[in-house]
Write a protein that holds these residues in place. Structure first.
Motif, short mmCIF file in Angstrom:
data_model
loop_
_atom_site.label_atom_id
_atom_site.label_comp_id
_atom_site.label_asym_id
_atom_site.label_seq_id
_atom_site.Cartn_x
_atom_site.Cartn_y
_atom_site.Cartn_z
N ARG A 19 34.49 60.24 62.86
CA ARG A 19 34.32 60.45 61.44
C ARG A 19 35.16 59.27 60.45
N ALA A 20 36.22 59.17 61.25
CA ALA A 20 37.41 58.19 60.54
C ALA A 20 36.80 56.85 60.58
N SER A 21 36.54 56.56 61.94
CA SER A 21 36.39 54.99 62.18
C SER A 21 34.75 54.47 62.37
N GLY A 22 34.10 55.39 62.70
CA GLY A 22 32.58 55.18 63.13
C GLY A 22 32.50 54.97 64.30
N ALA A 23 33.46 54.71 65.28
CA ALA A 23 33.31 54.29 66.49
C ALA A 23 32.42 55.41 67.15
N LYS A 24 31.85 54.85 68.44
CA LYS A 24 30.94 55.58 69.30
C LYS A 24 31.84 56.70 70.08
N CYS A 25 31.34 57.89 70.35
CA CYS A 25 31.88 58.81 71.35
C CYS A 25 30.77 59.28 72.14
N TYR A 26 31.13 59.29 73.55
CA TYR A 26 30.13 59.83 74.52
C TYR A 26 30.58 61.11 75.15
N ALA A 27 29.71 61.78 75.86
CA ALA A 27 29.94 63.23 76.38
C ALA A 27 28.92 62.89 77.60
N LEU A 28 29.50 62.84 78.69
CA LEU A 28 28.57 63.01 80.00
C LEU A 28 28.48 64.20 80.56
N SER A 29 27.23 64.83 80.88
CA SER A 29 27.16 66.09 81.51
C SER A 29 27.49 66.13 82.74
N ALA A 30 27.67 67.28 83.47
CA ALA A 30 27.89 67.39 84.94
C ALA A 30 26.88 66.83 85.58
N ARG A 31 25.44 66.77 85.19
CA ARG A 31 24.41 66.31 85.72
C ARG A 31 24.52 64.84 85.98
N ARG A 32 25.12 64.14 84.89
CA ARG A 32 25.38 62.79 85.02
C ARG A 32 26.40 62.37 85.88
N LEU A 33 27.19 62.94 86.40
CA LEU A 33 28.39 62.72 87.03
C LEU A 33 28.05 62.66 88.68
N SER A 34 28.99 61.98 89.37
CA SER A 34 28.96 62.09 90.86
C SER A 34 29.84 62.99 91.54
N LEU A 35 29.35 63.88 92.00
CA LEU A 35 30.09 65.07 92.66
C LEU A 35 29.98 65.06 94.08
N PRO A 36 30.88 65.71 94.79
CA PRO A 36 30.96 65.69 96.21
C PRO A 36 30.05 66.64 96.82
N TRP A 37 29.23 66.48 97.76
CA TRP A 37 28.20 67.23 98.25
C TRP A 37 28.39 67.57 99.93
N GLU A 38 29.83 67.37 100.22
CA GLU A 38 30.13 67.56 101.88
C GLU A 38 29.41 68.72 102.41
N ASP A 39 29.11 69.97 101.91
CA ASP A 39 28.40 71.02 102.41
C ASP A 39 27.04 71.15 101.86
N GLY A 40 26.38 69.95 101.45
CA GLY A 40 25.06 70.15 100.70
C GLY A 40 25.11 70.87 99.48
N GLU A 41 23.95 71.53 99.10
CA GLU A 41 23.90 72.11 97.46
C GLU A 41 24.63 73.36 97.56
N PHE A 42 25.17 73.71 98.55
CA PHE A 42 26.32 74.92 98.54
C PHE A 42 27.64 74.61 98.28
N SER A 43 27.92 73.34 97.89
CA SER A 43 29.39 73.18 97.42
C SER A 43 29.36 73.22 95.87
N TRP A 44 28.35 73.23 95.34
CA TRP A 44 28.24 73.49 93.92
C TRP A 44 27.21 74.48 93.55
N ARG A 45 27.01 75.03 92.29
CA ARG A 45 26.09 75.83 91.77
C ARG A 45 25.83 75.46 90.25
N TRP A 46 24.64 75.17 89.67
CA TRP A 46 24.36 74.95 88.69
C TRP A 46 24.16 76.24 87.70
N VAL A 47 24.69 76.52 86.68
CA VAL A 47 24.60 77.41 85.75
C VAL A 47 24.91 77.23 84.33
#
Length: 299
Positions: free
Chosen positions: A110-138
């Motif tokens: 608001r004060a400077s007008g500079a851009k801010c960003y938020a990357l969702s968990a889907r946009r991140l690289s997460l470890p998948w050593e145990d396949g899809e069972f390492s994480w669940r999406w909720v």
């Protein structure tokens, strides 16, 4: 003599006497904070400071023609949307960018007008050593995204977020933040062997790779720290940086800082800013809820 002096004073032109277009052009070269200060000077300054010419300059060029929802105050007043309303709308809620279904959101400081960003968990690289069972999406009631990632079980944990270097506001200092929560029964998140870093195109933004790495701890626990380092042993460098509880209910920890290039400075095609979080120890971990990574200008 007195008559000449009076005539001279009558011919003087003050700043407030300048045409509104001239005032607006000058104010548009400042910042949103300064424009609000100018509006308090006089009615002439207020008219210029609130003009579409000024606030249109504060909106990023790639969003100047995009429709922005009318703010509640403007809608209640029954007046037409203005560039100032559009700017404040981008500050309040932001908009999805990137064309990936809302996985990245942009808003303006608001004060400077500079851009801010938020990357969702889907946009991140997460470890998948145990396949899809390492994480669940909720879904999560506090999240601005459709879903978050909950860590079910893993041994090695590292998280990476990437954003094009060209996306940042030039000549602006930024910090990256991991935004997260924890589930009941979490485990392995209290040991002080966690590190974060922010790099530009694989290069540290400071004088060396080690200089930009920082020790953090997502769930600080003195008893766990003593157990990790051993009785009577003090953690290196005085301990890890602790997280902060935000007003929206999430926790955040600063991952590192960088300085965006100067205006007009050439950015290498494809160059990215990479923010990373890593747990060095290989032991069981679970219960981390990742909402995303934010990049915000330093205040």
């Amino acid at each position: 003599m007195a008559e000449e002096e009076g005539s001279r004073h009558r011919r003087e032109t003050r700043v407030g006497d300048l045409p509104e277009a001239c005032l607006a052009h000058a104010i548009a070269l400042t910042s949103p904070r300064d424009a609000c200060r100018c509006a308090a000077v006089s009615p002439a300054f207020r008219a210029a400071a609130d003009s579409d010419h000024v606030w249109g300059r504060f909106i990023p060029e790639d969003h100047r023609r995009a429709p922005v929802a009318l703010r509640p105050a403007a809608a209640a007043a029954g007046r037409a949307d203005t560039k100032k309303d559009a700017y404040l709308g981008l500050c309040d809620g932001g908009v999805p960018v990137g064309g990936d279904g809302g996985g990245c959101r942009l808003w303006l400081d608001r004060a400077s007008g500079a851009k801010c960003y938020a990357l969702s968990a889907r946009r991140l690289s997460l470890p998948w050593e145990d396949g899809e069972f390492s994480w669940r999406w909720v879904p999560h009631p506090l999240s601005r995204f459709g879903e978050v990632a909950e860590l079910m079980d893993c041994t090695f944990l590292d998280i990476y977020g990437r954003l094009p270097a060209a996306a940042f506001t030039p000549a602006t200092s930024y910090a990256a933040y991991l935004v997260y929560g924890t589930a009941q029964g979490h485990r392995g998140l209290s040991f002080p062997d966690q590190e974060t870093a922010v790099r530009l195109g694989g290069r540290a933004p400071s004088s060396g790779a080690l200089a930009c790495r920082r020790a953090v701890c997502l769930r600080p626990d003195e008893a766990e720290a003593r157990k990790f380092w051993g009785a009577g042993v003090v953690a290196p460098d005085g301990g890890a940086e602790e997280p902060r509880l935000r007003g929206d209910g999430w926790w955040e920890v600063e991952m590192g800082r960088l300085r965006a290039g100067e205006a007009g400075e050439r950015v290498a095609p494809g160059e990215e800013v990479v923010a990373s979080f890593e747990v060095l120890g290989s032991y069981p971990k679970r219960g981390l809820i990742v909402e995303g990574i934010e990049f915000r200008p330093l205040q």
